[in-house]
Enzyme design. Structure first.
Site, short mmCIF file in Angstrom:
data_model
loop_
_atom_site.label_atom_id
_atom_site.label_comp_id
_atom_site.label_asym_id
_atom_site.label_seq_id
_atom_site.Cartn_x
_atom_site.Cartn_y
_atom_site.Cartn_z
N GLY A 100 0.93 -1.34 -0.19
CA GLY A 100 0.27 0.30 -0.23
C GLY A 100 0.87 0.64 0.39
O GLY A 100 1.90 1.86 -0.19
N GLY A 102 2.71 3.82 1.91
CA GLY A 102 3.00 3.57 3.04
C GLY A 102 3.31 5.32 3.10
O GLY A 102 3.92 5.61 4.53
N ARG A 103 3.79 6.17 2.16
CA ARG A 103 3.88 7.11 2.41
C ARG A 103 3.89 8.59 1.11
O ARG A 103 4.90 9.49 0.61
CB ARG A 103 5.85 7.01 2.41
CG ARG A 103 6.69 6.93 1.43
CD ARG A 103 7.91 6.99 0.93
NE ARG A 103 8.63 6.36 0.82
CZ ARG A 103 10.28 6.76 0.74
NH1 ARG A 103 10.99 7.42 1.26
NH2 ARG A 103 10.81 5.98 -0.51
N LYS A 123 4.50 11.80 -2.09
CA LYS A 123 5.47 11.26 -1.44
C LYS A 123 6.31 11.64 -0.50
O LYS A 123 7.09 12.30 -0.26
CB LYS A 123 6.50 11.18 -2.83
CG LYS A 123 6.71 9.35 -2.30
CD LYS A 123 7.63 8.77 -3.73
CE LYS A 123 8.60 7.66 -2.99
NZ LYS A 123 8.96 6.89 -4.53
N GLY A 136 6.90 7.22 6.95
CA GLY A 136 5.81 8.19 5.52
C GLY A 136 6.65 8.66 4.96
O GLY A 136 6.08 9.88 4.57
N ARG A 193 3.73 14.26 -7.17
CA ARG A 193 3.88 13.43 -8.66
C ARG A 193 2.16 13.61 -9.83
O ARG A 193 1.33 13.04 -8.88
CB ARG A 193 4.29 12.27 -8.73
CG ARG A 193 4.74 11.19 -7.26
CD ARG A 193 5.14 9.96 -7.32
NE ARG A 193 4.42 9.12 -6.58
CZ ARG A 193 4.81 7.83 -6.28
NH1 ARG A 193 6.28 7.19 -6.99
NH2 ARG A 193 4.55 6.75 -5.63
N ASP A 285 4.09 -4.82 -7.54
CA ASP A 285 3.73 -3.21 -6.71
C ASP A 285 4.40 -1.66 -7.28
O ASP A 285 4.22 -0.74 -7.19
CB ASP A 285 3.69 -2.49 -5.01
CG ASP A 285 4.92 -2.85 -5.27
OD1 ASP A 285 6.27 -3.55 -5.34
OD2 ASP A 285 5.84 -2.09 -4.19
N ASN A 286 5.34 -1.90 -8.54
CA ASN A 286 6.61 -0.86 -9.23
C ASN A 286 6.08 -0.51 -10.44
O ASN A 286 6.41 0.16 -10.96
CB ASN A 286 7.51 -0.51 -8.72
CG ASN A 286 7.75 0.13 -7.09
OD1 ASN A 286 7.01 -0.07 -7.10
ND2 ASN A 286 8.88 -0.37 -6.57
N ASP A 295 8.08 4.90 -9.55
CA ASP A 295 8.49 4.71 -8.09
C ASP A 295 10.19 5.07 -8.88
O ASP A 295 10.37 3.56 -9.02
CB ASP A 295 7.92 3.53 -7.39
CG ASP A 295 7.35 3.67 -6.33
OD1 ASP A 295 6.56 4.97 -6.55
OD2 ASP A 295 7.02 2.50 -5.61
P1 AMP Z 1 9.10 0.84 -2.87
O1 AMP Z 1 10.11 -0.03 -3.02
O2 AMP Z 1 9.11 2.39 -2.22
O3 AMP Z 1 7.93 0.96 -3.94
O4 AMP Z 1 8.55 1.10 -1.80
C1 AMP Z 1 7.61 -0.82 -1.09
C2 AMP Z 1 6.70 -0.32 0.13
O5 AMP Z 1 7.31 0.28 1.66
C3 AMP Z 1 5.70 0.85 0.03
O6 AMP Z 1 4.61 -0.20 0.02
C4 AMP Z 1 6.24 2.18 0.06
O7 AMP Z 1 4.94 2.79 0.45
C5 AMP Z 1 6.57 1.37 1.55
N1 AMP Z 1 7.49 2.25 2.20
C6 AMP Z 1 8.86 2.39 1.59
N2 AMP Z 1 9.70 3.90 2.08
C7 AMP Z 1 8.76 4.03 3.29
C8 AMP Z 1 8.40 5.06 4.00
N3 AMP Z 1 9.93 6.26 4.85
N4 AMP Z 1 7.92 4.36 5.08
C9 AMP Z 1 6.57 4.47 4.76
N5 AMP Z 1 6.82 3.80 4.26
C10 AMP Z 1 7.52 3.38 3.16
MG MG Z 2 6.82 1.63 -4.15
#
Ligand code: AMP
Ligand code: MG
Length: 539
Positions: A100, A102-103, A123, A136, A193, A285-286, A295
């Site tokens: 989901g 997350g940030r 973001k 986040g 974004r 998820d990307n 992403d």
């Molecule tokens: P990513 O590798 O950036 O695609 O992130 C994978 C997952 O981790 C996604 O659900 C992001 O929203 C979550 N995520 C990455 N960095 C953070 C953060 N600093 N705080 C909260 N969630 C994060």
């Molecule tokens: Mg991502």
């Protein structure tokens, strides 16, 4: 206030009844309402004027005092309804369950007078129910990288999400950049974004994983209606149509939808291969359902050509997301997407046809693209001689440690006649790393002459050839060390290099006199510097 919002994702799909950032599993819902967490001192560090214009913001809006507050998460415009989306994903080949936003927090969907739809998403705007153990937030370095690369990719002609703004938060964020126990405080930032849709394969996968067929069906049909309206309109049903007729039209739309996602994803990855872009974290998820690059994390740009290269140190062991494997990974991700969609397809053949369309689209587009890079594209396809030249060309690029971007540009610049005694170094210039080329001088020299004869055989002059090759071989890409220089300055409070690079990447195919230093091999200082050759998911 300038823009109009029409928040269809919230209106048409079920949401989570709880409004808070409490970390939780969210069932039976596609989104959770959550507000951005205000920051200490939102400051506009940079913005992309083209994106502001697309969305409908005037220069006066951008310079107004509400702009940094809104895009730093401290205020909302009328019509904004912030939420975080629920999705899952396969990370590094393994199902990871609920992930989901997350940030990321979507502020709303802008609809322009011309009818375009743009989702605005912050973001780094603070915790959401999907933040798991993280905060986040996002650091300035990764936000600069996302901001600049989104725009660089767009101007290169690669399908991508866009970036409206880069806002400094005035708050520190603690990160262990290389996951080696050296956590430090870094400046925080937020990127806004922009894309027609941020739906990912993972939004569908999570529903399939939870056996929520009803909601999966709803989301698929929503995505077609909102993000693929041409497919929706192509299979109309009359008001008084029977359920069976409706169901058949729905199946046809879904088949066309999956097929087009496959075709767009194929074209996207072909463009990555063309410009030497390595995404770094191609988890499902990307993966955008619009075939957009999405992403920007530990991505990088090929310097010396090496199909095994990945910038992501988190992936150093398996190199799953290395340059040369990106097309196969897109295909693997599409298979995961197909599996998720299967419950709402009555015939698996439609999904198989989509996957076949990926392969045929990819094969044709990749071959045509590479032939164009080498200046060997011809009407009627690529002949055996051109295939051989390209295969040997890649072998030489690898063996001579040639800079991927600068080699192709130099090839396009070769004159009508090659001086008989000129060495490859003389002909191509300083596009090589180290001395490796010296061991291959004769081989490369011979290849250059065979290549030159092949491109000259059509009778096309060097001016036309140069223009054709330069149109697909950029001069300026967002080299890892260029972004890092801009980051180092910005961390000292000077965003001027961010502005200059944004301007540079607006015209990546043009000669830009005075900006020669941005068209150079990676300097020695950057060879092992974090941010230049070593990047992790810590951002
Ligand atoms: P990513 O590798 O950036 O695609 O992130 C994978 C997952 O981790 C996604 O659900 C992001 O929203 C979550 N995520 C990455 N960095 C953070 C953060 N600093 N705080 C909260 N969630 C994060
Ligand atoms: Mg991502």
């Amino acid at each position: 206030m300038p823009v109009t919002f029409d928040n269809t994702f919230l209106r048409d799909l079920p949401g989570d009844p709880e409004i808070s950032a409490r970390r939780r599993q969210v069932l039976g819902a596609c989104w959770s309402r959550v507000e951005p967490t205000p920051v200490a001192a939102p400051t506009l560090l940079a913005h992309a004027p083209e994106v502001a214009e697309l969305v409908g913001f005037t220069d006066a809006d951008v310079t107004s005092d509400w702009f940094p507050r809104v895009f730093g998460g401290n205020a909302l415009l009328p019509g904004m309804q912030p939420y975080a989306a629920c999705y899952g994903g396969h990370q590094f080949g393994t199902w990871a369950g609920q992930l989901g936003d997350g940030r990321a927090i979507t502020l709303g969907e802008v609809v322009t007078p011309a009818g375009a739809r743009w989702e605005l998403q912050l973001k780094g705007a603070g915790p959401t129910p999907y933040s798991r153990t993280a905060d986040g937030r996002a650091v300035l370095r990764s936000s600069i990288r996302e901001f600049l690369c989104s725009e660089a990719m767009h101007h290169l002609g690669v399908p991508t999400t866009r970036a409206l703004s880069l806002v400094g938060t005035g708050e520190p964020v603690v990160r262990d950049m290389l996951y080696d126990g050296n956590a430090r405080e870094e400046p925080g930032a937020i990127v806004c974004r922009v894309a027609p849709s941020f739906l990912r394969f993972g939004n569908f996968e999570i529903l399939a994983a939870r056996d929520d067929r009803v909601l999966l069906e709803q989301l698929v049909d929503f995505a077609i209606r909102r993000d693929y309206p041409h497919l929706h309109d192509a299979h109309p049903v009359r008001e008084d149509a029977s359920d069976a007729v409706r169901a058949e039209a729905a199946q046809e739309r879904r088949a066309a939808f999956f097929r087009e996602v496959c075709e767009r994803s194929a074209r996207m990855v072909v463009e990555w291969m063309r410009v030497g872009f390595v995404h770094g974290v191609m988890n499902t998820d990307n993966m955008s359902i619009l075939g957009l690059t999405i992403d920007y994390g530990p991505y990088g740009w090929l310097e010396e050509f090496d199909p095994n290269w990945t910038p992501n140190t988190t992936d150093a062991a398996g190199r799953r997301y290395r340059y040369g494997q990106q097309p196969a990974i897109v295909q693997w991700n599409l298979v995961r997407f197909a599996q998720a969609l299967q419950p709402v397809f009555t015939a698996p053949e439609a999904l198989e046809a989509g996957l076949d369309a990926f392969l045929s689209t990819y094969d044709a587009a990749y071959e045509g693209m590479m032939a164009a890079k080498f200046g060997l594209a011809r009407e009627g396809g690529v002949d055996d001689h051109a295939q051989t030249l390209m295969r040997e060309g890649f072998g030489l690029l690898f063996d001579t440690h040639a800079d991927f971007t600068r080699f192709f540009r130099a090839l396009g610049d070769l004159p009508a006649v090659l001086p008989a005694d000129a060495s490859p170094r003389t002909l191509l210039g300083d596009v090589f790393y180290g001395e490796a080329v010296d061991a291959h001088t004769d081989r490369l020299g011979l290849w250059l002459r065979r290549w030159h004869a092949a491109v000259s055989a059509t009778g096309e002059g060097p001016t036309a050839r140069r223009a054709r090759m330069h149109a697909v071989n950029p001069k300026y890409v967002l080299r890892n060390w260029l972004a890092q220089e801009a980051i180092d300055l910005a961390e000292q409070g000077d965003a001027s290099r961010v502005h200059e690079l944004l301007d540079l990447v607006r015209r990546p195919y043009d000669e830009q006199p005075g900006r020669e230093r941005f068209d150079a091999n990676r300097p020695d200082w950057a060879r092992h510097k974090p941010g230049c050759s070593m990047l992790s998911c810590s951002s």
